[in-house]
Design an enzyme around this catalytic site. Structure first.
Site, PDB file in Angstrom:
ATOM      1  N   GLU A 287      -0.392  10.292   5.485  1.00  0.00           N
ATOM      2  CA  GLU A 287      -0.149   8.851   5.652  1.00  0.00           C
ATOM      3  C   GLU A 287      -1.468   8.081   5.785  1.00  0.00           C
ATOM      4  O   GLU A 287      -1.597   6.973   5.263  1.00  0.00           O
ATOM      5  CB  GLU A 287       0.757   8.606   6.867  1.00  0.00           C
ATOM      6  CG  GLU A 287       2.144   9.242   6.765  1.00  0.00           C
ATOM      7  CD  GLU A 287       2.910   8.847   5.518  1.00  0.00           C
ATOM      8  OE1 GLU A 287       2.640   7.772   4.939  1.00  0.00           O
ATOM      9  OE2 GLU A 287       3.792   9.638   5.089  1.00  0.00           O
TER      10      GLU A 287
ATOM     11  N   ASP B  19      -1.213  13.717  -0.689  1.00  0.00           N
ATOM     12  CA  ASP B  19      -1.019  15.137  -0.364  1.00  0.00           C
ATOM     13  C   ASP B  19      -2.353  15.866  -0.311  1.00  0.00           C
ATOM     14  O   ASP B  19      -2.625  16.655   0.601  1.00  0.00           O
ATOM     15  CB  ASP B  19      -0.118  15.798  -1.406  1.00  0.00           C
ATOM     16  CG  ASP B  19       1.361  15.607  -1.118  1.00  0.00           C
ATOM     17  OD1 ASP B  19       1.706  15.122  -0.017  1.00  0.00           O
ATOM     18  OD2 ASP B  19       2.183  15.949  -1.992  1.00  0.00           O
TER      19      ASP B  19
END
Length: 634
Positions: A483, A546
């Site tokens: 995030e 990711d």
């Protein structure tokens, strides 16, 4: 759980999850299971039990909002009453659509339709202005297509004809159950499909919309007013906001520039039919059980699920959807608590510090851009677990026991929508939660420069005191850093520390970043999986996140005296375990900005030196990726 390291050399995801994949069973009412979904199933079971006990008086209600939630839930569960009323509560709305004679008639209908969430050829929302995120702006969006994405309408798409046939049959059945004769129902559905086909050329695809900033197109009110002759957007906006609206953010100008033709007198009957069919289908979940089952058929075809949710489960989800923050607050306080919230907050702060160190040691950015990136990193707001309270609007969601479940649903939705429109041109509440605490997910909001981790995701395999620190870094640590990475992905990088759309990079650094993002697109684009291919452009922001999340998690784990990188990578693969139906996998491949789960588990590690060292990956191993193809951005 024992994992064969030799199998990891072939496929990390399968080596870690193969036993689970063999044994896992997808529930009949769901398109998938595993990972996030398994945790959601656990939350579902827990809160359905608690809700049932609340309604039976076996659990004490601690505030008036919980009491109203229970009343609404009891109405949702009153299947005898709902079946008795059948489609009657909706009939007046359908009659009003059929009575429309012109756009001028639509003008009088529109405010109520907007507030109650009924079908219109446009939608409105309130959100922060992307270039002045301290103030709420009005956004104007397009009508949604029947098929999930514009790419479905392209010639040769095998799913389109089948899905449209299901939609047509379902819609005809729903309309006949509403009392229309079959010939008229068929005519209405044909006209609705014709209007749907007419809007497709003017609507952006999911791939185009993957560039978040593309929707920021401020337009003065006079320009918006000119989109239609016999319908005043200005009048509608002023009525909804109770103010004089002078500017609107138009998400897709191409659509609205074509609106005059789309809503011409020649097309007006098609528009009416489209509104009626969409309204009738959308209402089925709030009416009788036979209508709910009939209206579920298209969704089942999209997901591949053989059965709709049980009536009791559907009622529960509708109820907690209306009072989401109330139930989220209940869940967070009862099952998570302040101690766990502070523990996870410390992890987030630690991951931000790791990210800061990585930025300070970055070898491709200039010092000027690094300094501004660290300013943005330091400014990130953090929401953990659950909010201390919920917005005041929930105190106003009062159930009228003299009205039907359908009527109350629309009235409560209208109260929430009006609360949103009342915010126009006012100060942005940067502490508002975009998810309730019982949601198994996390998010980064670029316009607020904010990360949020609801309580429900903070459990095994993502996070547990029973797991090693390295396992937790491979789970929640990587998710936290994922995030954070969104602040610097291809979308987040366009926003500054206040969340404003602002070019804060040097031109040279921006070009370098775009080159690296393009390399990420090329690494992923065209990978064959689930009978299709990955769209590298659609998924690039999540793939960047990711990669950045996993690299930061690895660095944090390496600071621990008992670092266990094999355990980190294996838990990273474990959190992405998924078993899904073919139809659902095809749908996700077409529209989801996230790559397929097996690839999320495998691809990021293949670019990281630590993975090769942890499992002795050699050039002849299937998991080996040549060094010149590896992509690390953050």
């Amino acid at each position: 759980m024992t994992v064969n390291y030799d199998k990891i050399k072939e496929d990390l995801y399968l080596a870690v999850n193969e036993n689970w994949l063999e044994e896992a069973v997808i529930p009949d009412d769901k398109p998938s299971t595993g990972g996030f979904i398994t945790l959601r199933d656990g939350i579902e079971e827990l809160l359905m039990k608690d809700t049932k006990e609340m309604a039976a008086g076996q659990l004490e209600l601690t505030n008036a909002e919980q009491e109203q939630f229970v009343k609404y839930y009891q109405q949702a569960m009153d299947f005898e009453k709902r079946n008795q009323l059948a489609g009657e509560p909706l009939k007046g709305f359908l009659d009003r659509i059929l009575a429309l004679g012109s756009l001028s008639d639509l003008q009088s209908l529109a405010p109520e339709w907007v507030l109650k969430g009924l079908a219109l050829p446009f939608s409105l929302m309130i959100s922060s202005d992307m270039k002045n995120t301290d103030v709420y702006a009005l956004y104007m969006d397009v009508a949604s297509t029947i098929l999930p994405d514009t790419t479905y309408y392209e010639e040769g798409n095998p799913a389109a004809e089948q899905l449209l046939a299901v939609y047509q049959d379902m819609s005809t059945q729903v309309l006949t159950m509403q009392g229309y004769d079959e010939a008229f129902a068929n005519e209405l559905v044909e006209k609705a499909l014709a209007f749907d086909r007419a809007i497709v050329p003017h609507v952006m695809s999911a791939e185009e919309l993957a560039d978040y900033s593309i929707i920021y197109n401020p337009r003065p009110i006079d320009e918006v007013e000119a989109y239609l002759d016999a319908f005043s957007f200005k009048q509608l906006f002023n009525k909804l906001t109770h103010q004089e609206v002078d500017k609107v953010i138009v998400t897709q100008p191409k659509y609205f520039e074509a609106l005059k033709d789309l809503l011409s007198a020649d097309n007006f009957e098609n528009l009416k039919a489209w509104m009626l069919v969409k309204t009738a289908n959308g209402a089925t979940s709030l009416l009788s059980e036979d209508l709910r089952q009939a209206g579920a058929q298209y969704g089942l075809a999209l997901s591949g699920s053989p059965k709709a949710q049980a009536a009791t489960k559907a009622a529960y989800y509708t109820a907690i959807g209306m009072y989401d923050q109330v139930i989220g607050n209940y869940y967070g306080q009862k099952y998570f608590g302040p101690e766990a919230r502070e523990d996870v907050r410390e992890m987030v702060v630690q991951m931000i510090e790791v990210y800061k160190e990585r930025l300070e040691n970055n070898d491709w950015l200039s010092q000027a851009t690094i300094e501004k990136a660290i300013v943005k990193l330091d400014a990130i707001d953090i929401l953990i677990g659950y909010p201390d309270d919920y917005p005041e609007i929930y105190t106003k969601l009062i159930v009228d026991e003299n009205k039907s479940f359908f009527e109350n649903t629309l009235d409560l939705a209208a109260l929430q929508a009006q609360d949103e429109f009342d915010r126009w041109n006012g100060p942005v509440d940067r502490k508002r939660w975009g998810m309730s605490a019982n949601t198994v997910n996390a998010y980064y909001n670029p316009s607020a420069n904010l990360i949020c981790f609801p309580a429900a995701i903070l459990q095994a395999p993502f996070y547990s005191l029973d797991q090693s620190r390295s396992e937790n870094y491979g789970g929640i640590g990587a998710v936290i850093a994922h995030e954070i990475s969104h602040a610097f992905d291809n979308n987040g990088a366009k926003f500054d520390e206040r969340g404003n759309l602002n070019d804060w990079w040097t031109q040279e650094d921006l070009q370098q970043f775009e080159n690296k993002a393009q390399a990420m697109i090329e690494l992923w684009d065209g990978i064959e999986i689930h009978g299709g291919k990955v769209n590298g452009k659609l998924t690039v922001s999540e793939n960047i996140a990711d990669s950045g999340g996993l690299t930061a998690a690895i660095q944090a784990a390496k600071l621990e005296a008992d670092a266990d990188l094999p355990a980190l990578f294996m838990n990273w693969a474990r959190i992405w375990c998924q078993k899904a139906r073919d139809q659902y996998l095809s749908l996700l491949l077409a529209i989801d900005v996230h790559s397929p789960n097996p690839l999320r588990a495998n691809m990021a590690p293949r670019s990281m030196d630590e993975f090769y060292l942890a499992f002795d990956i050699q050039p002849d191993d299937p998991m080996y990726l040549p060094e010149d193809q590896r992509v690390i951005i953050w």
